[in-house]
Motif scaffolding. Structure first.
Motif, PDB file in Angstrom:
ATOM      1  N   GLU A 111      53.521  42.954  20.593  1.00 49.73           N
ATOM      2  CA  GLU A 111      54.176  42.517  19.739  1.00 49.73           C
ATOM      3  C   GLU A 111      55.389  41.548  19.971  1.00 49.73           C
ATOM      4  N   ARG A 140      48.467  53.360  28.106  1.00 50.64           N
ATOM      5  CA  ARG A 140      49.381  54.231  27.474  1.00 50.64           C
ATOM      6  C   ARG A 140      49.427  55.651  28.320  1.00 50.64           C
ATOM      7  N   GLY A 152      41.963  57.657  26.641  1.00 51.56           N
ATOM      8  CA  GLY A 152      41.965  57.188  27.885  1.00 51.56           C
ATOM      9  C   GLY A 152      43.526  56.915  27.971  1.00 51.56           C
ATOM     10  N   GLU A 283      40.020  57.780  14.973  1.00 49.75           N
ATOM     11  CA  GLU A 283      40.659  56.368  14.613  1.00 49.75           C
ATOM     12  C   GLU A 283      40.194  55.449  15.297  1.00 49.75           C
TER      13      GLU A 283
END
Ligand code: P5A
Length: 445
Positions: A111, A140, A152, A283
């Protein structure tokens, strides 16, 4: 591709640390190898499927009018200090210091970087609406990386960012993304249900996650059974048509569908009991509208049609491309291995030579391999000197949707055997007819 020349290091045994089918099968089928916790090398067959998914995502994004680009994996900490997320992101962010002592990070999302690019180049509403996206590795530092590519630490994500002059225009971008995501997942042979969710560290109030139902999914989900009957199919979509996109959004978001984060028991209980479903889901994507959160913090403004400077309205949209491979396998496998949907299969058809070294079968297989290649069927020819049983087991494990088996007995009668991986049904026919049939199947994809 000839199997004798392909790097496909399959494993006979189940790897001890793999708890779910997709992780187990990706390791066993020689698609990935763990490089470090939550970090994987993509071996040729895994890489091939990853590229196929990436291509579908690109095609559908470009169809929706979005601009592909590429941002780096490493970012400067300064931009994240501007938005305030450098501190907020916490331990999930991998922080790096370069040789000059400058703070850097391996991007978990983009972002800030995209807002910086935008504010440097766009000042007028006349250049809007604009949606930019890329497909790039993210990092992450998850506390518990697990289930292989499913959670992952390094993973491949499509992330897109829309810039609009006001909220109504940004809401159209939100709806447009929802529709383009539905198309993307349907093309991959997946049913992914949009569900009202929580926005977490990205921010904003409007957000939907896309969930593929699977017992091994990490999310708990609640939904009205009727939502399972919805399909986009081959509807003609005009992504510039606000009403059409809003209509499709309404169609998919009217039946109750929420993750546990936003679940409302009272609302759920209004649905007739026989339609009330609760299960688990994976998800595979999420869309957000967060308004001016980043443009306010980073001073990204445009001049609107009234000649006033206003902060730009934004949203961001993500698809977990590497996670999708896990989700597809969770949704489509059996005890013997993977069952690829035709749209994402690494090879269109497997050719099994039952008597390698026999002049007649070798000759027939070579001819078949050449014709299948010429037809664009992308065959994988098992030309190894192995027992038939071992060849069948490998083919079942790697899960190509179709197999053509060539043996001396059939050849005497002028036929080969065409087998469907999913149904297990086999039919004898001439090699020409088998190829004709497959060409028709793949022409529709
Ligand atoms: C939207 C794009 C975002 O990061 N910023 C840019 C927003 N959204 S998200 O929901 O956090 O991530 C988008 C998708 O990425 C996948 N994903 C993962 N895949 C594998 N391993 C992980 N650790 C991981 N974390 C997120 C998910 O599919 C998610 O929907």
């Amino acid at each position: 591709m000839r199997l004798s020349k392909y790097f496909l290091p399959t494993l006979k045994e189940n790897p001890a640390d793999a708890q779910i089918a997709s992780h187990r099968l990706m390791l066993r089928a020689g698609m990935i190898r763990q490089a470090a916790s939550g970090i994987y090398s993509w071996l040729p067959m895994g890489f091939k499927v990853l590229r196929k998914l990436e291509n579908i995502v690109h095609e559908e994004q470009i169809r929706a009018g979005h601009n592909p680009m590429l941002m780096p994996t490493l970012q400067s900490a300064d931009l994240w200090r501007e938005s305030g997320r450098y501190d907020d992101y916490g331990k999930e962010m991998l922080r790096i210091t370069d040789r000059h002592g400058r703070d850097m990070l391996y991007g978990p999302t983009n972002e800030e970087l995209i807002t910086d690019i935008f504010r440097d180049s766009v000042q007028s509403h006349k250049d809007l609406p604009l949606t930019l996206y890329h497909i790039q590795w993210k990092f992450r530092d998850e506390v518990r990386p697990r289930f292989g590519v499913m959670r992952g630490r390094e993973f491949f994500m499509k992330d897109g960012y829309n810039f609009d002059v006001d909220k109504p225009s940004a809401m159209h971008a939100y709806n447009r993304h929802l529709v383009s995501y539905l198309r993307t997942y349907e093309r991959m042979g997946l049913k992914a249900i949009p569900m009202r969710a929580d926005s977490g560290p990205i921010g904003g109030d409007d957000t939907h996650e896309f969930l593929v139902l699977a017992d091994t999914g990490e999310s708990e989900v609640f939904y009205d059974k009727n939502i399972l009957d919805l399909h986009l199919g081959d509807r003609k979509i005009d992504y510039d048509d606000w009403d059409q996109c809003a209509g499709i959004m309404k169609e998919w978001t009217t039946p109750y569908a929420r993750t546990d984060e936003t679940h409302d028991e009272a609302k759920f209980n209004e649905i007739p009991e026989e339609r009330r479903m609760s299960s688990r889901g994976i998800e595979v994507g999420q869309i957000f509208y967060f308004g001016t959160k980043y443009s306010d913090a980073m001073n990204a403004k445009v001049v609107n049609s009234d000649n006033k400077e206003v902060p730009v309205h934004m949203g961001s949209h993500g698809i977990g491309v590497s996670r999708l491979i896990g989700a597809i396998i969770e949704a489509s496998h059996d005890d013997n291995g993977i069952i690829w949907p035709e749209a994402v299969t690494p090879f269109g058809v497997g050719i099994v030579n039952l008597k390698q070294g026999d002049d007649d079968t070798d000759g027939a297989c070579e001819a078949l391999y050449k014709s299948a290649t010429a037809l664009g069927l992308d065959p994988l020819y098992d030309d190894r000197k192995e027992r038939a049983g071992a060849k069948f087991a490998s083919m079942d494990l790697i899960g190509l949707p179709w197999r053509i088996t060539v043996g001396p007995r059939g050849l005497k009668n002028g036929v080969v055997e065409l087998t469907n991986r999913k149904s297990g049904e086999s039919e004898e026919m001439t090699a020409e007819l088998a190829l004709e049939k497959l060409a028709k199947v793949y022409a529709g994809i």
